[in-house]
Design an enzyme around this catalytic site. Sequence first.
Site, PDB file in Angstrom:
ATOM      1  N   GLU A 175     -11.455 -54.029 -10.121  1.00 18.49           N
ATOM      2  CA  GLU A 175     -11.551 -54.987 -11.214  1.00 18.49           C
ATOM      3  C   GLU A 175     -10.160 -55.313 -11.754  1.00 18.49           C
ATOM      4  O   GLU A 175      -9.274 -54.463 -11.790  1.00 18.49           O
ATOM      5  CB  GLU A 175     -12.453 -54.424 -12.321  1.00 18.49           C
ATOM      6  CG  GLU A 175     -13.899 -54.362 -11.838  1.00 18.49           C
ATOM      7  CD  GLU A 175     -14.854 -53.646 -12.781  1.00 18.49           C
ATOM      8  OE1 GLU A 175     -16.027 -54.021 -12.799  1.00 18.49           O
ATOM      9  OE2 GLU A 175     -14.433 -52.720 -13.493  1.00 18.49           O
ATOM     10  N   CYS A 198      -4.298 -57.119 -16.602  1.00 15.89           N
ATOM     11  CA  CYS A 198      -4.426 -55.682 -16.365  1.00 15.89           C
ATOM     12  C   CYS A 198      -4.824 -55.498 -14.899  1.00 15.89           C
ATOM     13  O   CYS A 198      -5.900 -55.908 -14.476  1.00 15.89           O
ATOM     14  CB  CYS A 198      -5.479 -55.117 -17.315  1.00 15.89           C
ATOM     15  SG  CYS A 198      -5.708 -53.355 -17.134  1.00 15.89           S
ATOM     16  N   CYS A 206     -10.169 -43.506  -8.790  1.00 11.83           N
ATOM     17  CA  CYS A 206      -9.012 -42.681  -9.158  1.00 11.83           C
ATOM     18  C   CYS A 206      -9.305 -41.250  -8.753  1.00 11.83           C
ATOM     19  O   CYS A 206     -10.435 -40.782  -8.918  1.00 11.83           O
ATOM     20  CB  CYS A 206      -8.786 -42.771 -10.669  1.00 11.83           C
ATOM     21  SG  CYS A 206      -7.266 -41.970 -11.220  1.00 11.83           S
ATOM     22  N   CYS A 247      -9.908 -37.709 -15.626  1.00  8.36           N
ATOM     23  CA  CYS A 247      -9.819 -37.634 -17.087  1.00  8.36           C
ATOM     24  C   CYS A 247     -11.236 -37.769 -17.648  1.00  8.36           C
ATOM     25  O   CYS A 247     -11.987 -38.672 -17.258  1.00  8.36           O
ATOM     26  CB  CYS A 247      -8.908 -38.732 -17.603  1.00  8.36           C
ATOM     27  SG  CYS A 247      -7.257 -38.636 -16.868  1.00  8.36           S
ATOM     28  N   CYS A 286     -12.694 -41.119 -19.187  1.00 11.82           N
ATOM     29  CA  CYS A 286     -12.426 -42.375 -18.467  1.00 11.82           C
ATOM     30  C   CYS A 286     -13.509 -42.652 -17.436  1.00 11.82           C
ATOM     31  O   CYS A 286     -13.808 -41.806 -16.595  1.00 11.82           O
ATOM     32  CB  CYS A 286     -11.057 -42.297 -17.784  1.00 11.82           C
ATOM     33  SG  CYS A 286     -10.696 -43.721 -16.734  1.00 11.82           S
ATOM     34  N   CYS A 306     -10.346 -50.887 -21.993  1.00 11.58           N
ATOM     35  CA  CYS A 306      -9.642 -49.747 -21.373  1.00 11.58           C
ATOM     36  C   CYS A 306     -10.612 -48.654 -20.997  1.00 11.58           C
ATOM     37  O   CYS A 306     -11.413 -48.212 -21.813  1.00 11.58           O
ATOM     38  CB  CYS A 306      -8.676 -49.095 -22.351  1.00 11.58           C
ATOM     39  SG  CYS A 306      -7.428 -50.122 -22.994  1.00 11.58           S
TER      40      CYS A 306
HETATM   41  N1  SAH Z   1      -4.295 -44.215 -14.638  1.00  8.97           N
HETATM   42  C1  SAH Z   1      -3.361 -44.722 -15.552  1.00  8.97           C
HETATM   43  C2  SAH Z   1      -3.601 -46.178 -15.922  1.00  8.97           C
HETATM   44  C3  SAH Z   1      -5.006 -46.663 -16.193  1.00  8.97           C
HETATM   45  S1  SAH Z   1      -5.819 -46.228 -17.659  1.00  8.97           S
HETATM   46  C4  SAH Z   1      -3.335 -43.875 -16.783  1.00  8.97           C
HETATM   47  O1  SAH Z   1      -4.201 -43.050 -16.962  1.00  8.97           O
HETATM   48  O2  SAH Z   1      -2.389 -44.033 -17.567  1.00  8.97           O
HETATM   49  C5  SAH Z   1      -5.201 -47.207 -19.002  1.00  8.97           C
HETATM   50  C6  SAH Z   1      -5.356 -46.478 -20.370  1.00  8.97           C
HETATM   51  O3  SAH Z   1      -6.719 -46.444 -20.847  1.00  8.97           O
HETATM   52  C7  SAH Z   1      -4.934 -45.024 -20.256  1.00  8.97           C
HETATM   53  O4  SAH Z   1      -4.151 -44.638 -21.347  1.00  8.97           O
HETATM   54  C8  SAH Z   1      -6.258 -44.311 -20.297  1.00  8.97           C
HETATM   55  O5  SAH Z   1      -6.080 -42.975 -20.657  1.00  8.97           O
HETATM   56  C9  SAH Z   1      -7.031 -45.132 -21.272  1.00  8.97           C
HETATM   57  N2  SAH Z   1      -8.476 -44.920 -21.231  1.00  8.97           N
HETATM   58  C10 SAH Z   1      -9.212 -44.425 -20.212  1.00  8.97           C
HETATM   59  N3  SAH Z   1     -10.519 -44.372 -20.554  1.00  8.97           N
HETATM   60  C11 SAH Z   1     -10.612 -44.842 -21.816  1.00  8.97           C
HETATM   61  C12 SAH Z   1     -11.724 -45.072 -22.696  1.00  8.97           C
HETATM   62  N4  SAH Z   1     -12.955 -44.807 -22.323  1.00  8.97           N
HETATM   63  N5  SAH Z   1     -11.461 -45.570 -23.910  1.00  8.97           N
HETATM   64  C13 SAH Z   1     -10.179 -45.901 -24.266  1.00  8.97           C
HETATM   65  N6  SAH Z   1      -9.112 -45.722 -23.468  1.00  8.97           N
HETATM   66  C14 SAH Z   1      -9.323 -45.194 -22.246  1.00  8.97           C
HETATM   67 FE1  SF4 Z   2      -7.366 -42.086 -13.552  1.00 10.58          FE
HETATM   68 FE2  SF4 Z   2      -8.714 -42.889 -15.718  1.00 10.58          FE
HETATM   69 FE3  SF4 Z   2      -7.204 -40.681 -15.822  1.00 10.58          FE
HETATM   70 FE4  SF4 Z   2      -6.015 -43.088 -15.664  1.00 10.58          FE
HETATM   71  S1  SF4 Z   2      -7.285 -42.329 -17.365  1.00 10.58           S
HETATM   72  S2  SF4 Z   2      -5.519 -41.232 -14.475  1.00 10.58           S
HETATM   73  S3  SF4 Z   2      -7.524 -44.190 -14.348  1.00 10.58           S
HETATM   74  S4  SF4 Z   2      -9.051 -40.980 -14.539  1.00 10.58           S
END
Ligand code: SAH
Ligand code: SF4
Length: 391
Positions: free
Chosen positions: A114, A127, A134, A138, A141, A368
């Site tokens: 996406e 974005c 991934c 996390c 996420c 995000c």
């Molecule tokens: N993998 C990279 C970039 C993608 S995520 C990273 O983790 O930095 C982009 C941002 O969105 C990151 O800071 C991530 O931690 C945050 N993010 C992920 N899931 C989220 C959620 N459910 N609500 C708000 N922010 C989130």
């Molecule tokens: Fe991967 Fe989501 Fe963690 Fe970013 S926040 S490193 S996309 S699992």
Amino acid sequence: MSAPVTQDVHTIPRRLPEGGATNLVGMTRDALREALIAIGVPGKQAKMRVNQVWQWVYHWGVRDFDAMTNLSKGFRADLARHFTVALPEVVSRQVSTDGTRKYLVRIAGGHEVETVYIPEEGRGTLCVSSQVGCTLTCSFCHTGTQRLVRNLTAGEIVGQVMLARDDLGEWPEKGAANDPTGRLLSNIVLMGMGEPLYNFENVRDAMRIVMDGEGIALGRRRITLSTSGVVPEIARTAEEIGCLLAVSFHATTDAVRDQLVPINKRWNIDTLLDALREYPKATNSERITFEYVMLDGVNDSDADAHRLVELLDGIPAKVNLIPFNEWPGAPYRRSSNNRIRAFATILMQAGYASPIRTPRGEDIMAACGQLKSATERARRSRAQIAAEAGL
Ligand code: SAH
Ligand code: SF4
């Protein structure tokens, strides 16, 4: 023995073999030069030919060799015989009530990622995704719940920028200046699906193409790469890409960060901060963005805010507070607005800019951390159905 924190995605091939003509999109200038020489362009002419083709593809957005009118007919025919100028396919495009556009993009092998376009006053941010899914997990996420399928190629990363420009009708008219000021797509964030620093070379090549002054020409300060904290690649990001850096920080103790951002078990807060302190590009005008997702009762106390201030000491930093965006089955809740404001106030009193990010495109699951391809969801549920049926 504890489970590995990350998988080694470097073993996944950078470019999957594709049948037929070679796609020029995503080739560096050097690779394009070699490709042209390989089809018979004399070495002496190669530089000029690279410039011409480059401008057609990346400045004018032309895909059809026949429209490259300053090239001879014979050369155009040669190009068409060996190459294509191809973008990934847009499977669907959803538009949020706030104007955010989410593209579901199909890449080779039938995988999907996406890409999200976020319009803002006088500018707009794309974005971009760097991986299908991934490998990191996390816990807050949605993308992290998706099994990694593969790294995107440089062409698939640049392709996301090009398809968004197609949709926005933003290729220049003949004679137009190449200045990005006032463009609809004026900025890029590598904050879509995937960990960009686990796909370093492809992300670097793609961003170099996007920054090239003879093409899309977005300056390095218009690009922000977000990492969860892949420490060994951080210095290289400054040296080889030179873009702005954002870090998914999200916690102020290793115990909590281990839970939220499991890569912390490999490179903990101190190690990460050391690398950031040395980030060569970090200055007061190019501060590092610390992303901090606000999770109710998990990382949002006043004590966390004070600890964060202490940790940031000595790093040119700003903090971006992200209200948690929910997704089906998520194990957290968003902190209250009052709590987020109180947290922001502590940071601001310590002298840190700490804007609260407005969720965009929530109604189309484009905010995000909400990205996860529909095909993956479908595949999972089919697998679940099969399991339930005892197949
Ligand atoms: N993998 C990279 C970039 C993608 S995520 C990273 O983790 O930095 C982009 C941002 O969105 C990151 O800071 C991530 O931690 C945050 N993010 C992920 N899931 C989220 C959620 N459910 N609500 C708000 N922010 C989130
Ligand atoms: Fe991967 Fe989501 Fe963690 Fe970013 S926040 S490193 S996309 S699992």
